[in-house]
Design an enzyme around this catalytic site. Structure first.
Site, short mmCIF file in Angstrom:
data_model
loop_
_atom_site.label_atom_id
_atom_site.label_comp_id
_atom_site.label_asym_id
_atom_site.label_seq_id
_atom_site.Cartn_x
_atom_site.Cartn_y
_atom_site.Cartn_z
N ASP A 118 -1.14 27.79 22.96
CA ASP A 118 -1.44 29.20 22.03
C ASP A 118 -1.28 30.26 23.20
O ASP A 118 -1.62 30.01 24.53
CB ASP A 118 -2.98 29.04 21.79
CG ASP A 118 -3.12 30.00 20.66
OD1 ASP A 118 -2.03 30.79 20.34
OD2 ASP A 118 -4.10 30.56 20.49
N ASN A 146 2.62 28.25 10.18
CA ASN A 146 3.51 28.97 11.01
C ASN A 146 4.84 29.60 10.29
O ASN A 146 5.39 30.38 10.86
CB ASN A 146 3.82 28.37 12.26
CG ASN A 146 2.83 28.23 13.43
OD1 ASN A 146 2.73 27.23 14.32
ND2 ASN A 146 1.59 29.30 13.54
#
Ligand code: FPP
Length: 240
Positions: free
Chosen positions: A17, A65
């Site tokens: 991340d 996503n």
């Protein structure tokens, strides 16, 4: 120090991340962050092999996503293509390194060429056992559990499974990570305190380590720090 003395985790799972923030801080496009993130992914894979971590799972693309811009999704898919292509180009090296590579997540909705490459890389490396690398692509923990439950329900319906036989092991065997140990340590760089639908079943007793470093800046020294902290923790698995 030996592996046992260091109390190394057998399975480390990483949430890659912070790519977007890393790029923004530098006035770059988000896709540049993913590009650097993919390089760090390779470095950390290699480092895990070097220090003897048997299982490593990376979160590359979640079922959520797809909500990102078309451009960003396609940039991530292209990075995956590039990685898969490298796996073909360096087949011999990988064979020597003993990588067993698996792509965990749903193949549905994924570009067909990528699915084909994933299947080939998986079958070519399936007999290797030095380092197991799972790359989570189009992965969602809830979707994974839902699928396992559906498969079991189908078994009950067609009479191959009786309700009394359903236990935790059966559910574990229905997951993408079947046969692998649960992650001992989950690392999330970039300072967010969430699992984000990652390995929800498998993380029941995982130690979680949050780091402020953004993934594109992540180094083997950061991983060492997480392992060091893990090795000091006293895991009780619900006992005292
Ligand atoms: C999270 O950061 C990262 C992703 C959603 C994509 C991760 C993908 C890669 C590192 C490339 C994958 C390629 C291979 C070869 C495995 P973010 O974009 O959410 O960052 P932010 O929270 O700072 O916006």
């Amino acid at each position: 120090m030996s592996k046992e003395e260091r109390n190394l985790p057998s399975h480390i799972a990483i949430i890659m991340d912070g790519n977007g923030r890393w790029a923004k801080q530098r006035g770059l496009k988000r896709t540049e962050g993913h590009k650097r993130g993919a390089e760090v992914f390779r470095e950390i894979c290699q480092y895990c092999t070097d220090i003897g971590i048997r299982y490593v799972t990376f979160y590359a693309f979640s079922t959520e996503n797809w909500k990102r811009s078309k451009m960003e999704v396609s940039a991530i898919m292209n990075l995956l293509r590039k990685y898969l292509d490298e796996m073909f180009q360096r087949a011999e090296e990988n064979e020597e390194a003993g990588y067993c590579i698996r792509f965990i997540g749903s193949r549905e909705g994924m570009p067909k060429d990528i699915v084909k490459m994933m299947d080939t890389v998986e079958s070519r490396t399936s007999d290797k056992s030095t380092t197991y690398i799972n790359v989570a692509v189009n992965y969602g923990g809830r979707a994974e559990i839902t699928q396992a439950v559906r498969d079991i329900a189908q078994g009950v319906k067609d009479g191959s499974i009786s309700i009394e036989d359903i236990d935790e092991d059966m559910i574990s065997r229905g997951l993408y990570t079947a046969g692998q140990p649960d992650p001992d340590l989950i690392i999330r760089p970039s300072g967010e305190y969430r699992l984000s639908n990652y390995l929800l079943w498998q993380s029941a007793y995982s130690e979680i380590y949050i780091d402020d470093v953004l993934w594109p800046d992540y180094t083997p020294a950061d991983l060492d720090r997480a392992i060091e902290e893990y090795s000091k923790r006293n895991r009780r698995f619900g006992g005292v």
